[in-house]
Scaffold this motif. Sequence first.
Motif, PDB file in Angstrom:
ATOM      1  N   GLY A  36       0.848  -1.190  -0.086  1.00 23.59           N
ATOM      2  CA  GLY A  36      -0.119  -0.154   0.214  1.00 23.59           C
ATOM      3  C   GLY A  36       0.826   1.165  -0.141  1.00 23.59           C
ATOM      4  N   ARG A  37       1.786   1.145   0.797  1.00 21.88           N
ATOM      5  CA  ARG A  37       2.643   2.266   0.864  1.00 21.88           C
ATOM      6  C   ARG A  37       3.564   2.536  -0.729  1.00 21.88           C
ATOM      7  NH1 ARG A  37       5.986   3.698   6.155  1.00 21.88           N
ATOM      8  NH2 ARG A  37       3.887   4.161   6.739  1.00 21.88           N
ATOM      9  N   MET A  38       3.973   1.568  -1.196  1.00 17.70           N
ATOM     10  CA  MET A  38       4.466   1.645  -2.477  1.00 17.70           C
ATOM     11  C   MET A  38       3.466   2.078  -3.581  1.00 17.70           C
ATOM     12  SD  MET A  38       7.779   1.024  -1.986  1.00 17.70           S
ATOM     13  CE  MET A  38       7.523   1.814  -0.199  1.00 17.70           C
ATOM     14  N   ALA A  39       2.229   1.674  -3.622  1.00  9.77           N
ATOM     15  CA  ALA A  39       1.383   2.098  -4.419  1.00  9.77           C
ATOM     16  C   ALA A  39       1.190   3.541  -4.328  1.00  9.77           C
ATOM     17  CB  ALA A  39      -0.002   1.456  -3.996  1.00  9.77           C
ATOM     18  N   ARG A  40       1.142   4.329  -3.210  1.00 13.92           N
ATOM     19  CA  ARG A  40       1.093   5.650  -2.989  1.00 13.92           C
ATOM     20  C   ARG A  40       2.378   6.386  -3.907  1.00 13.92           C
ATOM     21  NH1 ARG A  40       2.236   6.644   2.834  1.00 13.92           N
ATOM     22  NH2 ARG A  40       1.962   8.618   2.188  1.00 13.92           N
ATOM     23  N   GLN A  41       3.156   5.938  -4.059  1.00 15.32           N
ATOM     24  CA  GLN A  41       4.500   6.573  -4.749  1.00 15.32           C
ATOM     25  C   GLN A  41       4.148   6.364  -6.378  1.00 15.32           C
ATOM     26  OE1 GLN A  41       8.195   4.782  -3.747  1.00 15.32           O
ATOM     27  NE2 GLN A  41       7.865   4.964  -1.589  1.00 15.32           N
ATOM     28  N   ALA A  42       2.968   6.368  -6.808  1.00 13.27           N
ATOM     29  CA  ALA A  42       2.383   6.512  -8.190  1.00 13.27           C
ATOM     30  C   ALA A  42       2.212   8.031  -8.238  1.00 13.27           C
ATOM     31  CB  ALA A  42       1.334   5.960  -8.464  1.00 13.27           C
ATOM     32  N   ILE A  43       2.401   8.820  -7.148  1.00 10.47           N
ATOM     33  CA  ILE A  43       2.281  10.307  -7.223  1.00 10.47           C
ATOM     34  C   ILE A  43       3.436  11.021  -8.077  1.00 10.47           C
ATOM     35  CG2 ILE A  43       3.580  10.674  -5.045  1.00 10.47           C
ATOM     36  CD1 ILE A  43       1.565  13.137  -4.561  1.00 10.47           C
ATOM     37  N   PHE A  44       4.462  10.001  -8.047  1.00  9.22           N
ATOM     38  CA  PHE A  44       5.729  10.560  -8.906  1.00  9.22           C
ATOM     39  C   PHE A  44       5.593  10.416 -10.320  1.00  9.22           C
ATOM     40  CE2 PHE A  44       7.589   9.691  -4.444  1.00  9.22           C
ATOM     41  CZ  PHE A  44       8.020  10.774  -4.127  1.00  9.22           C
ATOM     42  N   ASP A  45       4.716   9.552 -10.644  1.00 11.29           N
ATOM     43  CA  ASP A  45       4.546   9.222 -12.171  1.00 11.29           C
ATOM     44  C   ASP A  45       3.439  10.049 -12.548  1.00 11.29           C
ATOM     45  OD1 ASP A  45       6.584   7.550 -11.988  1.00 11.29           O
ATOM     46  OD2 ASP A  45       5.248   6.096 -11.198  1.00 11.29           O
ATOM     47  N   ARG A  46       2.752  10.739 -12.037  1.00  7.44           N
ATOM     48  CA  ARG A  46       1.466  11.601 -12.489  1.00  7.44           C
ATOM     49  C   ARG A  46       1.860  12.587 -13.459  1.00  7.44           C
ATOM     50  NH1 ARG A  46      -1.456  13.999  -7.597  1.00  7.44           N
ATOM     51  NH2 ARG A  46      -2.038  15.485  -8.999  1.00  7.44           N
ATOM     52  N   THR A  47       0.944  12.943 -14.361  1.00  9.21           N
ATOM     53  CA  THR A  47       1.081  13.980 -15.498  1.00  9.21           C
ATOM     54  C   THR A  47      -0.490  14.517 -15.444  1.00  9.21           C
ATOM     55  OG1 THR A  47       2.540  12.675 -16.799  1.00  9.21           O
ATOM     56  CG2 THR A  47       1.515  14.602 -17.822  1.00  9.21           C
ATOM     57  N   PRO A  48      -0.471  15.902 -15.232  1.00  7.64           N
ATOM     58  CA  PRO A  48       0.813  16.924 -14.983  1.00  7.64           C
ATOM     59  C   PRO A  48       1.372  16.555 -13.662  1.00  7.64           C
ATOM     60  CG  PRO A  48      -1.139  18.161 -14.661  1.00  7.64           C
ATOM     61  CD  PRO A  48      -1.701  16.749 -15.379  1.00  7.64           C
ATOM     62  N   SER A  49       2.544  16.875 -13.307  1.00  9.26           N
ATOM     63  CA  SER A  49       3.362  16.339 -12.191  1.00  9.26           C
ATOM     64  C   SER A  49       2.925  17.451 -10.924  1.00  9.26           C
ATOM     65  CB  SER A  49       4.773  16.455 -12.298  1.00  9.26           C
ATOM     66  OG  SER A  49       5.357  15.963 -13.292  1.00  9.26           O
ATOM     67  N   PRO A  50       2.612  16.883  -9.896  1.00 10.92           N
ATOM     68  CA  PRO A  50       2.348  17.780  -8.613  1.00 10.92           C
ATOM     69  C   PRO A  50       3.566  18.529  -8.292  1.00 10.92           C
ATOM     70  CG  PRO A  50       2.291  15.742  -7.830  1.00 10.92           C
ATOM     71  CD  PRO A  50       2.533  15.663  -9.339  1.00 10.92           C
ATOM     72  N   ALA A  51       3.498  19.475  -7.320  1.00 16.34           N
ATOM     73  CA  ALA A  51       4.589  20.157  -6.834  1.00 16.34           C
ATOM     74  C   ALA A  51       4.835  19.507  -5.302  1.00 16.34           C
ATOM     75  CB  ALA A  51       4.464  21.690  -6.673  1.00 16.34           C
ATOM     76  N   LEU A  52       5.969  18.748  -5.149  1.00 17.45           N
ATOM     77  CA  LEU A  52       6.169  18.175  -3.853  1.00 17.45           C
ATOM     78  C   LEU A  52       7.373  18.784  -3.275  1.00 17.45           C
ATOM     79  CD1 LEU A  52       5.890  14.569  -5.556  1.00 17.45           C
ATOM     80  CD2 LEU A  52       4.148  15.852  -4.380  1.00 17.45           C
ATOM     81  N   SER A  53       7.092  19.045  -1.818  1.00 16.39           N
ATOM     82  CA  SER A  53       8.226  19.357  -1.033  1.00 16.39           C
ATOM     83  C   SER A  53       8.385  18.608   0.301  1.00 16.39           C
ATOM     84  CB  SER A  53       7.944  21.081  -0.675  1.00 16.39           C
ATOM     85  OG  SER A  53       8.783  21.567   0.243  1.00 16.39           O
ATOM     86  N   PHE A  54       9.651  18.183   0.394  1.00 17.01           N
ATOM     87  CA  PHE A  54       9.772  17.533   1.655  1.00 17.01           C
ATOM     88  C   PHE A  54      11.273  17.898   2.503  1.00 17.01           C
ATOM     89  CE2 PHE A  54       8.436  14.608  -1.702  1.00 17.01           C
ATOM     90  CZ  PHE A  54       7.267  13.859  -1.143  1.00 17.01           C
ATOM     91  N   VAL A  55      10.875  17.970   3.728  1.00 14.45           N
ATOM     92  CA  VAL A  55      11.912  18.490   4.622  1.00 14.45           C
ATOM     93  C   VAL A  55      12.226  17.283   5.514  1.00 14.45           C
ATOM     94  CG1 VAL A  55      12.956  20.150   6.472  1.00 14.45           C
ATOM     95  CG2 VAL A  55      11.605  20.814   4.507  1.00 14.45           C
ATOM     96  N   GLN A  56      13.368  16.783   5.576  1.00 13.99           N
ATOM     97  CA  GLN A  56      13.746  15.680   6.437  1.00 13.99           C
ATOM     98  C   GLN A  56      14.743  15.833   7.598  1.00 13.99           C
ATOM     99  OE1 GLN A  56      10.954  12.800   4.767  1.00 13.99           O
ATOM    100  NE2 GLN A  56      12.166  12.564   6.512  1.00 13.99           N
ATOM    101  N   GLU A  57      14.729  15.252   8.664  1.00  9.34           N
ATOM    102  CA  GLU A  57      15.805  15.657   9.625  1.00  9.34           C
ATOM    103  C   GLU A  57      16.893  14.671   9.289  1.00  9.34           C
ATOM    104  OE1 GLU A  57      16.068  17.630  12.466  1.00  9.34           O
ATOM    105  OE2 GLU A  57      14.158  18.406  12.224  1.00  9.34           O
ATOM    106  N   GLU A  58      18.145  15.416   9.518  1.00  9.42           N
ATOM    107  CA  GLU A  58      19.276  14.482   9.089  1.00  9.42           C
ATOM    108  C   GLU A  58      19.568  13.136   9.697  1.00  9.42           C
ATOM    109  OE1 GLU A  58      24.232  15.251   9.323  1.00  9.42           O
ATOM    110  OE2 GLU A  58      22.871  16.991   9.801  1.00  9.42           O
ATOM    111  N   SER A  59      18.900  13.304  10.984  1.00 11.49           N
ATOM    112  CA  SER A  59      19.214  11.790  11.720  1.00 11.49           C
ATOM    113  C   SER A  59      18.475  10.772  10.856  1.00 11.49           C
ATOM    114  CB  SER A  59      18.378  12.022  13.051  1.00 11.49           C
ATOM    115  OG  SER A  59      17.106  12.356  12.958  1.00 11.49           O
TER     116      SER A  59
END
Length: 292
Positions: free
Chosen positions: A162-185
């Motif tokens: 299910g989690r992997m299926a959500r990653q279809a968001i990266f293949d969408r057209t038109p592409s959505p604008a995605l912003s992520f901030v992760q902690e270095e840890s």
Amino acid sequence: MSVDGVGAEQVGGGADEPGWDVDPDDESGVAVVAAVGRQIRAWREAAGMRACEFGAAIGYGEDLVRKVEGGRRIPRPEFLDRSDEVLGAGGKIAAMKRDVAAVRYPKKVRDLASVEARAVELAAYVAHGLHGLLQTPGHARALFEARQPPYSQDEVERMVAGRMARQAIFDRTPSPALSFVQEESALRRPIGGTLEWRRQLERLLEIGKLRNVILQVMPTHREAHPGMDGDIDVLKFKDGSAVGRSHGAFNGRRVTDAKQLRILELRYGVIRAEALTTRETLTLIEQVLGET
């Protein structure tokens, strides 16, 4: 996807895969799978085949056939394809793959995926670990296997898929604008072991280079910032509406009110400003990868 199976075993002369049982609390899923099961049974009986004969013909055990027909097991695409072929359904059984796919994953995962699929903008800060959209299958599996009380292996595989299926968001057209901030840890914790850690870092580099993605890391030496209270997510949609959530605001509930959304966006804006730039982030990830 290769993450939704954990092997097969011989039962009653056929290959009976573990599969996924239907969640009795998922009303829509129960209804769909029950309807599909009834259709398969009707076709089998019209063909004059017993369940054991049908199972042998499609390469699965009688027990699995009866569970599918009884609406207790979610059939996989291969099961429906073979059933269609053996029963001469002319594509009518195979066509049900679309209905089954819609309820294949846990309801809370489907609901989240539905929201993400409609978003034209997504902004996410994660205080601990990596955002689910950024995880490799092995990374996600290691996290689910570490949960206590433990999930069954079937539940682990279903959650990973299910989690992997959500990653279809990266293949969408038109592409959505995605912003992520992760902690270095999150970059330095070897989830799943060294090899999987390397795969995860390589995946982050791959995603971070996509034109519609902004990936930033918050260095561990930064002092207190607005994300210390917990994760922040804000999703915006084509019609101008939006939804947000933060563990550290509004009791962790989803919000759609403009004033509350502005608070989350303000916090996220400060977090982005204090994080490394995209170029600095990719350089850091390459550095960590080189050290593994």
